[in-house]
Scaffold this motif. Structure first.
Motif, PDB file in Angstrom:
ATOM      1  N   THR A  66      12.333  11.675  -1.630  1.00  0.00           N
ATOM      2  CA  THR A  66      13.473  12.328  -0.990  1.00  0.00           C
ATOM      3  C   THR A  66      13.475  12.126   0.514  1.00  0.00           C
ATOM      4  N   GLY A  67      12.662  11.212   0.986  1.00  0.00           N
ATOM      5  CA  GLY A  67      12.657  10.903   2.413  1.00  0.00           C
ATOM      6  C   GLY A  67      11.632  11.719   3.178  1.00  0.00           C
ATOM      7  N   GLY A  68      11.593  11.506   4.481  1.00  0.00           N
ATOM      8  CA  GLY A  68      10.661  12.276   5.294  1.00  0.00           C
ATOM      9  C   GLY A  68       9.257  11.693   5.275  1.00  0.00           C
ATOM     10  N   LEU A  85       4.384  15.174  -4.673  1.00  0.00           N
ATOM     11  CA  LEU A  85       4.925  15.349  -3.337  1.00  0.00           C
ATOM     12  C   LEU A  85       6.357  14.801  -3.286  1.00  0.00           C
ATOM     13  N   PRO A  86       7.199  15.311  -2.401  1.00  0.00           N
ATOM     14  CA  PRO A  86       8.608  14.879  -2.330  1.00  0.00           C
ATOM     15  C   PRO A  86       8.787  13.527  -1.642  1.00  0.00           C
ATOM     16  N   PHE A  92       0.834  -1.204   0.000  1.00  0.00           N
ATOM     17  CA  PHE A  92       0.000   0.000   0.000  1.00  0.00           C
ATOM     18  C   PHE A  92       0.871   1.257   0.000  1.00  0.00           C
ATOM     19  N   LEU A  93       1.961   1.232   0.768  1.00  0.00           N
ATOM     20  CA  LEU A  93       2.873   2.377   0.785  1.00  0.00           C
ATOM     21  C   LEU A  93       3.476   2.605  -0.597  1.00  0.00           C
ATOM     22  N   GLU A  94       3.783   1.520  -1.299  1.00  0.00           N
ATOM     23  CA  GLU A  94       4.341   1.660  -2.642  1.00  0.00           C
ATOM     24  C   GLU A  94       3.296   2.217  -3.603  1.00  0.00           C
ATOM     25  N   TYR A  95       2.056   1.822  -3.441  1.00  0.00           N
ATOM     26  CA  TYR A  95       0.985   2.370  -4.284  1.00  0.00           C
ATOM     27  C   TYR A  95       0.865   3.879  -4.082  1.00  0.00           C
ATOM     28  N   VAL A  96       0.927   4.309  -2.823  1.00  0.00           N
ATOM     29  CA  VAL A  96       0.864   5.741  -2.524  1.00  0.00           C
ATOM     30  C   VAL A  96       2.068   6.461  -3.112  1.00  0.00           C
ATOM     31  N   ARG A  97       3.265   5.871  -2.976  1.00  0.00           N
ATOM     32  CA  ARG A  97       4.475   6.514  -3.486  1.00  0.00           C
ATOM     33  C   ARG A  97       4.390   6.717  -4.994  1.00  0.00           C
TER      34      ARG A  97
END
Length: 223
Positions: free
Chosen positions: A221-223, A217-218, A205-210
């Motif tokens: 670049t981390g954060g 959104l950045p 799910f995190l990869e889908y959002v990314r």
């Protein structure tokens, strides 16, 4: 060998573009009106990744750009360098990118000591990352145990497809293919280490959002 057999069997013969595959894909799309895929070479997929196009469908203009970039990549780099770049590129699930990280995440060992069926398993995840860990299935199954079994059935099917292509292309002889097939059915499920309880549990799910929001959104670049 598993990657080449599965993703680009003419990798060592073409100069960045497989024209025969492109013609076949175009025929299926425009003449037969079928969904087409598989025309992209490894070099074209690297080109797509370099322009930030991974994870979404490319436009016709972007595909032409990828072809031009792939031809330039092939002139500038050796095949082994291009293959190495590709091997470090895909997302495999569990928060891991590249075959080395994936090998340690799924089998707890370096990729250099993977067996044929284990390598085929990882390659099958290139197009279906995190498949063994997903909490949903292709169908409308609701029971957790049914979802797990359905996903594992897809894992076996995808892994077997890679092994069959390796046999067809001569990377596995009859004896090696039979051994890998037996291990696929008898031991692969127990060789895959359980996923951790860390932040990568819901990594699909995190990869889908990314992928969905990386251009706005950045997120890279981390954060």
């Amino acid at each position: 060998e598993a990657v080449i057999a599965s993703e680009d069997k003419s990798f060592y013969q073409h100069s960045g573009v497989d024209m025969a595959a492109i013609v076949r894909a175009a025929f299926r799309q425009f003449i037969l009106h079928e969904s087409s895929s598989g025309a992209s070479t490894l070099s074209m997929q690297v080109a797509k990744e370099l322009r930030g196009g991974t994870g979404r469908r490319s436009t016709s203009k972007e595909k032409v750009q990828d072809i031009i970039t792939a031809l330039r990549i092939e002139r500038a780099y050796a095949k082994e360098q291009i293959l190495l770049r590709y091997l470090n590129m895909p997302y495999f699930g569990r928060g891991q990118y590249g075959v080395e990280a994936a090998s340690r995440a799924y089998f707890g060992k370096p990729s250099a000591v993977l067996t044929a069926h284990q390598a085929a398993f990882l390659v099958s995840l290139i197009n279906k990352p995190a498949l063994p860990d997903r909490s949903f299935a292709r169908s409308d199954l609701k029971q957790a145990t049914e979802v797990v079994e359905s996903n594992w059935s897809d894992v076996l099917s995808g892994t077997r497809r890679v092994l069959e292509r390796m046999r067809e292309d001569g990377y596995l002889n009859r004896e090696a293919f039979a051994k890998a097939s037996d291990a696929l059915d008898s031991s692969l499920r127990y060789e895959v280490v359980p996923r951790s309880n860390g932040c990568a549990v819901k990594d699909y799910f995190l990869e889908y959002v990314r992928v969905s929001y990386k251009d706005r959104l950045p997120l890279n670049t981390g954060g």
